[in-house]
Design a protein around this motif. Structure first.
Motif, PDB file in Angstrom:
ATOM      1  N   GLY A  96       6.603   4.551  -3.429  1.00 39.66           N
ATOM      2  CA  GLY A  96       6.216   4.300  -2.312  1.00 39.66           C
ATOM      3  C   GLY A  96       5.084   3.291  -2.076  1.00 39.66           C
ATOM      4  O   GLY A  96       4.351   3.000  -2.987  1.00 39.66           O
ATOM      5  N   ARG A  97       4.752   2.798  -1.010  1.00 37.40           N
ATOM      6  CA  ARG A  97       3.866   1.885  -0.686  1.00 37.40           C
ATOM      7  C   ARG A  97       2.591   2.802  -0.450  1.00 37.40           C
ATOM      8  O   ARG A  97       2.532   3.890  -0.299  1.00 37.40           O
ATOM      9  CB  ARG A  97       3.939   1.236   0.693  1.00 37.40           C
ATOM     10  N   GLN A  98       1.218   2.110  -0.905  1.00 41.09           N
ATOM     11  CA  GLN A  98       0.194   2.786  -0.781  1.00 41.09           C
ATOM     12  C   GLN A  98      -0.353   3.084   0.351  1.00 41.09           C
ATOM     13  O   GLN A  98      -0.381   2.303   1.284  1.00 41.09           O
ATOM     14  CB  GLN A  98      -1.049   1.823  -1.583  1.00 41.09           C
ATOM     15  N   GLY A 113      -2.368   1.862  -7.756  1.00 39.32           N
ATOM     16  CA  GLY A 113      -2.019   0.423  -7.241  1.00 39.32           C
ATOM     17  C   GLY A 113      -2.164  -0.471  -8.300  1.00 39.32           C
ATOM     18  O   GLY A 113      -2.667  -0.388  -9.356  1.00 39.32           O
ATOM     19  N   ASP A 157       3.780  -5.545  -3.170  1.00 40.23           N
ATOM     20  CA  ASP A 157       3.941  -5.417  -1.940  1.00 40.23           C
ATOM     21  C   ASP A 157       3.106  -4.166  -1.515  1.00 40.23           C
ATOM     22  O   ASP A 157       3.816  -3.617  -0.637  1.00 40.23           O
ATOM     23  CB  ASP A 157       5.056  -5.765  -1.064  1.00 40.23           C
ATOM     24  N   GLY A 158       2.134  -3.867  -2.194  1.00 42.45           N
ATOM     25  CA  GLY A 158       1.457  -2.709  -1.893  1.00 42.45           C
ATOM     26  C   GLY A 158       1.791  -1.260  -2.163  1.00 42.45           C
ATOM     27  O   GLY A 158       1.532  -0.263  -1.963  1.00 42.45           O
ATOM     28  N   ARG A 159       2.742  -1.069  -3.100  1.00 42.53           N
ATOM     29  CA  ARG A 159       3.439  -0.105  -3.499  1.00 42.53           C
ATOM     30  C   ARG A 159       2.667   0.475  -5.040  1.00 42.53           C
ATOM     31  O   ARG A 159       1.858  -0.264  -5.654  1.00 42.53           O
ATOM     32  CB  ARG A 159       4.809  -0.292  -4.061  1.00 42.53           C
ATOM     33  N   SER A 160       2.761   1.702  -5.225  1.00 44.47           N
ATOM     34  CA  SER A 160       1.890   2.273  -6.510  1.00 44.47           C
ATOM     35  C   SER A 160       3.191   2.404  -7.531  1.00 44.47           C
ATOM     36  O   SER A 160       4.178   2.424  -7.350  1.00 44.47           O
ATOM     37  CB  SER A 160       1.157   3.463  -5.981  1.00 44.47           C
ATOM     38  N   ASP A 196      -0.489   6.755  -2.987  1.00 44.09           N
ATOM     39  CA  ASP A 196       0.219   7.170  -1.845  1.00 44.09           C
ATOM     40  C   ASP A 196      -0.253   8.589  -1.274  1.00 44.09           C
ATOM     41  O   ASP A 196      -1.175   9.237  -2.120  1.00 44.09           O
ATOM     42  CB  ASP A 196       1.672   7.337  -1.863  1.00 44.09           C
ATOM     43  N   ARG A 244      -5.768   1.782  -0.647  1.00 41.89           N
ATOM     44  CA  ARG A 244      -6.142   0.810  -1.722  1.00 41.89           C
ATOM     45  C   ARG A 244      -7.461   0.694  -2.091  1.00 41.89           C
ATOM     46  O   ARG A 244      -8.387   1.130  -1.384  1.00 41.89           O
ATOM     47  CB  ARG A 244      -5.463  -0.602  -1.049  1.00 41.89           C
TER      48      ARG A 244
END
Length: 230
Positions: A168-170, A119, A147-150, A200, A173
C-alpha cells in the motif's frame, strides 16, 4: 502436327496467367514479424523478433489482398507468441506463425538490498536495459509509477522492480516531520521528530527526536504518526 503443337502453345499461354502463384512461407513469416514490430513495440524500445520455420509441406494459394496479422485474443506480448496471418478474402487461408520476441527497454532495478515496508526513492533504484518480453510479472519503468507505495517484501540488489512487489501507500516517508508518541504508565507523551525510514501502518522505522537528536525505534501508527518502542 505443327498445327497441334501451335495450339498447345497457345493454350498454355492462355492458362499461365490464370494459374495463381503460391504465397511464399517466408513472406508469411516476414508479415508476422513486421506486424509485431509495428504494433507491439514500445516508444524508445528495441525489439528483436524471429519467426520459427513453418511446415515446408504447407502450400498457400496466392492472396489477392494484402494479408493481415493479429495476436488472437489480443494477448499481451511475451517471449514466445503466435501471430495469426490471414488472407482477408472469402475462403482465405490463416496461418499461425510462432515468433520468438525480445523487447529491450529501460526498467528500474534495485541498487541495494531493501526490506519489507521500505519506501522507494531515487537512491534505491537505477535504470537498466532489460528484455521485458521475458518478464512475466511486469516491470516498473519510472519512479512516478511507485507513487508513494512501499515494498511488500524484501528485495536483493539487482532485482527488477515489478508491480507485485509493492504494498500500500506510505503513511510516513523519509524526511517527514512526524509526531512521536510514547505511553508511559498510561500517560501518552508526544514529541516532534523526523522519519529516517518509510512505510505504511505497522512498519518499523527509525526516527530522530527533533529536540534531542536522539535516534529511536518506532512503529508507524498512521499518516505522520509513529509509536516509539520501549
Amino acid at each position: 502436327m505443327k498445327r497441334l503443337a501451335a495450339a498447345i502453345v497457345a493454350l498454355s499461354s492462355l492458362a499461365c496467367p490464370l494459374m495463381a502463384a503460391a504465397t511464399s512461407l517466408d513472406d508469411v513469416r516476414d508479415i508476422a514479424v513486421a506486424w509485431l514490430k509495428e504494433n507491439r513495440s514500445l516508444p524508445g524500445a528495441r525489439m528483436e523478433a524471429q519467426a520459427d520455420s513453418l511446415d515446408s509441406r504447407l502450400r498457400l494459394a496466392d492472396c489477392p489482398a494484402r494479408p493481415s496479422a493479429s495476436l488472437p485474443g489480443n494477448r499481451p506480448l511475451g517471449a514466445r507468441v503466435s501471430v495469426a496471418v490471414h488472407c482477408p478474402v472469402p475462403g482465405g487461408w490463416t496461418v499461425r506463425v510462432p515468433v520468438r520476441v525480445k523487447l529491450f527497454t529501460q526498467v528500474l532495478v534495485t541498487s541495494r538490498p531493501l526490506t519489507r515496508g521500505d519506501g522507494i526513492g531515487a537512491a534505491d533504484v537505477h535504470a537498466e536495459e532489460r528484455d521485458v518480453a521475458s518478464l512475466a510479472y511486469g516491470y516498473i519503468a519510472a519512479l512516478d509509477q511507485v507513487d508513494g507505495r512501499s515494498l511488500a517484501r524484501p528485495l536483493n540488489a539487482g532485482t527488477v522492480l515489478t508491480p507485485g512487489m509493492l504494498a500500500g501507500r506510505q503513511a510516513v516517508r523519509v524526511g517527514d516531520a512526524v509526531s512521536m508518541e510514547a505511553t508511559v504508565e498510561g500517560v501518552t507523551i508526544r514529541a516532534d521528530g523526523v522519519a529516517l525510514g518509510a512505510g505504511d501502518a505497522g512498519t518499523r522505522v527509525k526516527v530522530r527526536n527533533a529536540s534531542s537528536g536522539r535516534v529511536l525505534d518506532a512503529v508507524v501508527s498512521g499518516p505522520g504518526v509513529v509509536a516509539v518502542l520501549p
